[in-house]
Design a protein around this motif. Structure first.
Motif, PDB file in Angstrom:
ATOM      1  N   PHE A 112       0.814  -1.220   0.000  1.00 19.28           N
ATOM      2  CA  PHE A 112       0.000   0.000   0.000  1.00 19.28           C
ATOM      3  C   PHE A 112       0.846   1.268   0.000  1.00 19.28           C
ATOM      4  N   LEU A 113       2.113   1.132   0.400  1.00 24.09           N
ATOM      5  CA  LEU A 113       2.986   2.309   0.389  1.00 24.09           C
ATOM      6  C   LEU A 113       3.198   2.837  -1.020  1.00 24.09           C
ATOM      7  N   PHE A 114       3.112   1.927  -1.977  1.00 20.75           N
ATOM      8  CA  PHE A 114       3.430   2.302  -3.354  1.00 20.75           C
ATOM      9  C   PHE A 114       2.141   2.590  -4.114  1.00 20.75           C
ATOM     10  N   ASP A 115       2.034   3.793  -4.656  1.00 17.85           N
ATOM     11  CA  ASP A 115       0.810   4.167  -5.370  1.00 17.85           C
ATOM     12  C   ASP A 115       0.515   3.177  -6.492  1.00 17.85           C
ATOM     13  N   GLU A 116       1.561   2.635  -7.089  1.00 23.81           N
ATOM     14  CA  GLU A 116       1.377   1.679  -8.197  1.00 23.81           C
ATOM     15  C   GLU A 116       0.626   0.430  -7.746  1.00 23.81           C
ATOM     16  N   LEU A 117       0.772   0.080  -6.477  1.00 23.79           N
ATOM     17  CA  LEU A 117       0.156  -1.167  -5.998  1.00 23.79           C
ATOM     18  C   LEU A 117      -1.054  -0.923  -5.102  1.00 23.79           C
ATOM     19  N   PHE A 118      -1.327   0.342  -4.849  1.00 18.96           N
ATOM     20  CA  PHE A 118      -2.369   0.690  -3.879  1.00 18.96           C
ATOM     21  C   PHE A 118      -3.761   0.350  -4.417  1.00 18.96           C
ATOM     22  N   GLN A 119      -4.420  -0.587  -3.751  1.00 18.28           N
ATOM     23  CA  GLN A 119      -5.775  -0.982  -4.177  1.00 18.28           C
ATOM     24  C   GLN A 119      -6.676  -0.955  -2.959  1.00 18.28           C
ATOM     25  N   PRO A 120      -7.158   0.260  -2.617  1.00 11.91           N
ATOM     26  CA  PRO A 120      -7.827   0.400  -1.320  1.00 11.91           C
ATOM     27  C   PRO A 120      -9.178  -0.311  -1.236  1.00 11.91           C
ATOM     28  N   ASP A 121      -9.465  -0.747  -0.043  1.00 13.40           N
ATOM     29  CA  ASP A 121     -10.797  -1.253   0.281  1.00 13.40           C
ATOM     30  C   ASP A 121     -11.337  -0.276   1.328  1.00 13.40           C
ATOM     31  N   TYR A 122     -12.278   0.568   0.912  1.00 12.37           N
ATOM     32  CA  TYR A 122     -12.738   1.635   1.801  1.00 12.37           C
ATOM     33  C   TYR A 122     -13.941   1.233   2.660  1.00 12.37           C
ATOM     34  N   THR A 123     -14.102  -0.056   2.895  1.00 16.99           N
ATOM     35  CA  THR A 123     -15.203  -0.478   3.770  1.00 16.99           C
ATOM     36  C   THR A 123     -14.985   0.115   5.169  1.00 16.99           C
ATOM     37  N   LEU A 124     -15.981   0.858   5.656  1.00 16.29           N
ATOM     38  CA  LEU A 124     -15.814   1.551   6.944  1.00 16.29           C
ATOM     39  C   LEU A 124     -16.198   0.657   8.118  1.00 16.29           C
ATOM     40  N   PRO A 125     -15.664   0.986   9.305  1.00 15.84           N
ATOM     41  CA  PRO A 125     -16.102   0.240  10.494  1.00 15.84           C
ATOM     42  C   PRO A 125     -17.619   0.414  10.669  1.00 15.84           C
ATOM     43  N   GLU A 126     -18.225  -0.573  11.223  1.00 13.67           N
ATOM     44  CA  GLU A 126     -19.668  -0.636  11.421  1.00 13.67           C
ATOM     45  C   GLU A 126     -20.304   0.653  11.983  1.00 13.67           C
ATOM     46  N   HIS A 127     -19.634   1.212  12.995  1.00 12.94           N
ATOM     47  CA  HIS A 127     -20.235   2.350  13.706  1.00 12.94           C
ATOM     48  C   HIS A 127     -20.058   3.696  12.999  1.00 12.94           C
ATOM     49  N   VAL A 128     -19.330   3.681  11.888  1.00 19.58           N
ATOM     50  CA  VAL A 128     -18.989   4.981  11.295  1.00 19.58           C
ATOM     51  C   VAL A 128     -19.771   5.198  10.007  1.00 19.58           C
ATOM     52  N   SER A 129     -20.491   6.324   9.966  1.00 21.08           N
ATOM     53  CA  SER A 129     -21.237   6.647   8.749  1.00 21.08           C
ATOM     54  C   SER A 129     -20.293   7.295   7.744  1.00 21.08           C
ATOM     55  N   LYS A 130     -20.697   7.309   6.491  1.00 20.52           N
ATOM     56  CA  LYS A 130     -19.878   7.945   5.459  1.00 20.52           C
ATOM     57  C   LYS A 130     -19.634   9.409   5.785  1.00 20.52           C
ATOM     58  N   ASP A 131     -20.696  10.085   6.241  1.00 16.94           N
ATOM     59  CA  ASP A 131     -20.556  11.516   6.530  1.00 16.94           C
ATOM     60  C   ASP A 131     -19.571  11.761   7.649  1.00 16.94           C
ATOM     61  N   ASP A 132     -19.694  10.948   8.695  1.00 14.61           N
ATOM     62  CA  ASP A 132     -18.719  11.092   9.794  1.00 14.61           C
ATOM     63  C   ASP A 132     -17.309  10.840   9.271  1.00 14.61           C
ATOM     64  N   ALA A 133     -17.180   9.808   8.468  1.00 14.99           N
ATOM     65  CA  ALA A 133     -15.842   9.471   7.968  1.00 14.99           C
ATOM     66  C   ALA A 133     -15.269  10.631   7.166  1.00 14.99           C
ATOM     67  N   LYS A 134     -16.104  11.188   6.294  1.00 16.25           N
ATOM     68  CA  LYS A 134     -15.614  12.295   5.465  1.00 16.25           C
ATOM     69  C   LYS A 134     -15.197  13.484   6.338  1.00 16.25           C
ATOM     70  N   ALA A 135     -16.038  13.782   7.336  1.00 21.29           N
ATOM     71  CA  ALA A 135     -15.722  14.912   8.216  1.00 21.29           C
ATOM     72  C   ALA A 135     -14.435  14.646   8.982  1.00 21.29           C
ATOM     73  N   ILE A 136     -14.293  13.437   9.506  1.00 15.87           N
ATOM     74  CA  ILE A 136     -13.077  13.081  10.273  1.00 15.87           C
ATOM     75  C   ILE A 136     -11.840  13.241   9.377  1.00 15.87           C
ATOM     76  N   LEU A 137     -11.938  12.709   8.165  1.00 14.43           N
ATOM     77  CA  LEU A 137     -10.778  12.759   7.273  1.00 14.43           C
ATOM     78  C   LEU A 137     -10.453  14.196   6.866  1.00 14.43           C
ATOM     79  N   THR A 138     -11.471  14.960   6.615  1.00 17.52           N
ATOM     80  CA  THR A 138     -11.229  16.348   6.211  1.00 17.52           C
ATOM     81  C   THR A 138     -10.544  17.116   7.335  1.00 17.52           C
TER      82      THR A 138
END
Ligand code: GLU
Length: 551
Positions: A435-461
């Motif tokens: 994952f360190l290498f952008d060439e190989l980075f294939q993210p799985d953005y499945t969030l933890p159960e308790h976290v909504s997308k909106d919360d996640a976006k706000a936290i990350l921002t």
């Protein structure tokens, strides 16, 4: 019978005497108790785990006692020999770092007790066979394959033991005229040893592995020289191990059956037999049947020594694992001495089990995790760079592009009392850090159960605005706590556990969101260390990518 005459007829070209040969092999000058061991592989092009298992015993016995470990190529069977077979042998052992002190090398040999290829020792063997003939202890046998097969049938019908003995030893006492007649015709012949043994007698043997035992004396007139003038294993073993000064013969237990022949030959030659360590077969649990069986070349790729390097098992891991199989007390020693080199362990044949050793590849993986966890990041880096150059060139290019970054990543969680144990194979490094290498980075953005997308976006921002690559891990965690509190998550896990209904989740969920964004997965080593290595630019790009993906 004029044995001297017979010997001259069979070996007119042999002019040396046993004394001449013996004079070329003086006793070795070694400290008291020093052991001399050897590996005697045949160049069949296939080296298996059993070879390494035995070689480790040889190597330890020799080097632990200040003795000598040498390589002898047993190439008396031309039918089984393959081109490049010697190279395969030497490569296999050098890959495992088992150093031979003397013996055959790729382009020749090293040492004073050669030649170390049996195919170059014909004159030596024939000199000793000639002297046995002179003493009436060996004789030519002109029996053909058909005659021997007919004899076998007769023995089967009469329910007698198979083989060339007693009345079946038809060339044993033939008159000179018969022999001369065959020689004149050019009939091929072998030379057999005249056995005085009887199956009524037992011989005592004390094996270094199997312990005390009684074996039945040999009554067969075994072949010692084949029709091409090359000795059988039995005779070559006796002559070579005597001349080369071997003190301990380590070999597979399949040789125990012919040990009486070897002991008999040593006695006839007037030589002291070496000590023997007959090692048990390597077994495994069959995946299908669940029962124990021998490792098989056809079914088990792990039998081939080349398998380990191809898969990326570090050589020291394989050796340590074999040591756990060889000496039952090794694991205990290792726990008490986690940082000592394996060779500090006092290896002993007394601790070897006489019954089959059970090979378990999962256990090898566990041992390997421990072995790698004790290495420095530098050592791991060098080994992975070397391994991937041959086995995964694409990853190699990325891994070595910024060596300091790769080393720094491998250093995370290394050292200390409880080092991380993520890696069992060099090939595990890629999925561990791809994952360190952008060439190989294939993210799985499945969030933890308790976290909504909106919360996640706000936290990350918010995290993106505060991120400092030079934070300490504690500093990072403080930020996580603050973000947790702001978004309705408990700042302390304990508080969440006490009152789960009052929170959306806890600080662990918040830091998991950051981990998922930056590493693209839920498992990764300490995030602040990882982000420090990645640098602000890459981290921010990752955060943005995740925010965008969350929509
Ligand atoms: N050439 C024999 C083998 O490959 C060696 C046995 C021994 O070490 O004496 O099995």
């Amino acid at each position: 019978m004029d044995y001297m005459l017979l010997a001259d007829k069979l070996f007119p070209h042999i002019h040396k005497t046993p004394e001449d040969i013996l004079a070329q092999y003086p006793a070795r000058q070694l400290p008291e108790g020093a052991k001399v061991t050897r590996m005697g592989p045949s160049p069949t092009g296939f080296m298996h785990l059993g070879n390494l298992y035995g070689a480790l015993v040889d190597e330890r016995l020799a080097h632990q006692s200040g003795g000598v470990f040498y390589l002898r190529i047993e190439d008396t069977d031309k039918k089984r020999e393959v081109e490049g077979g010697v190279q395969t042998i030497i490569d296999a052992f050098s890959a495992f770092g088992l150093p031979f002190d003397e013996g055959a090398t790729l382009d020749g040999e090293r040492g004073d007790y050669g030649p170390y290829r049996q195919s170059q020792r014909a004159e030596i063997y024939q000199t000793f066979v000639k002297s046995l003939v002179q003493r009436g202890l060996a004789y030519p046998c002109f029996a053909t394959e058909e005659e021997l097969a007919a004899m076998r049938q007769q023995q089967e019908a009469a329910k007698e033991n198979f083989g060339y003995y007693g009345k079946y030893a038809v060339w044993r006492d033939r008159p000179m005229e018969d022999i001369e007649a065959e020689l004149a015709k050019g009939t091929p012949y072998v030379v057999r040893f005249r056995s005085e043994g009887s199956i009524e007698h037992k011989v005592k043997h004390e094996d270094l592995v199997k312990g005390k035992m009684e074996v039945t004396e040999n009554d067969q007139d075994v072949v010692i020289l084949k029709s091409d003038g090359i000795p059988t294993y039995h005779f070559a073993h006796v002559v070579d191990d005597h001349l080369m000064g071997t003190t301990v013969v380590v070999r597979g237990e399949e040789w125990l059956a012919t040990l009486p022949v070897h002991l008999q030959l040593f006695r006839a030659m007037g030589w002291k037999a070496p000590k023997y360590a007959h090692t048990a077969q390597l077994m495994k649990i069959d995946e299908q049947t669940g029962s124990k069986r021998k490792l098989s070349k056809r079914k088990d790729p792990e039998l081939a020594l080349t398998f380990y390097n191809q898969q990326g098992y570090p050589a020291p891991s394989v050796l340590e694992y074999l040591m756990t199989l060889l000496n039952s007390n090794f694991e205990e020693w290792r726990r008490a001495n986690p940082d000592k080199p394996m060779n500090d362990f006092p290896f002993s044949t007394k601790k070897m089990s006489g019954s089959g050793a059970l090979f378990d590849i999962d256990k090898l993986g566990d041992v390997s995790k421990n072995v790698i966890s004790r290495m420095t990041a530098e050592q791991v880096y060098d080994a992975v760079a070397a391994w991937s150059a041959h086995n995964d060139p694409d990853f190699h290019a990325l891994f070595t592009r910024e060596p300091d970054k790769s080393r720094a990543f491998l250093a995370i969680g290394r050292g200390g009392k409880k080092p991380r144990k993520d890696l069992a194979l060099w090939s595990d490094v890629k999925p561990y850090m791809d994952f360190l290498f952008d060439e190989l980075f294939q993210p799985d953005y499945t969030l933890p159960e308790h976290v909504s997308k909106d919360d996640a976006k706000a936290i990350l921002t918010e995290f993106k605005a505060q991120f400092d690559p030079n934070d300490t891990p504690d500093g990072f965690f403080e930020k996580m706590k603050a973000l947790a509190a702001q978004h309705g998550f408990a700042a302390e896990t304990k508080a969440y556990k006490q009152n789960p209904d009052q929170y959306k989740g806890h600080v662990g969920d918040v830091s998991m969101v950051v981990r998922i964004a930056v590493a693209g997965r839920q498992n990764a080593p300490d995030m602040q260390s990882v982000m420090h290595i990645m640098g602000a630019e890459q981290v921010k790009a990752r955060l943005e990518q995740c925010i965008a993906a969350l929509g």
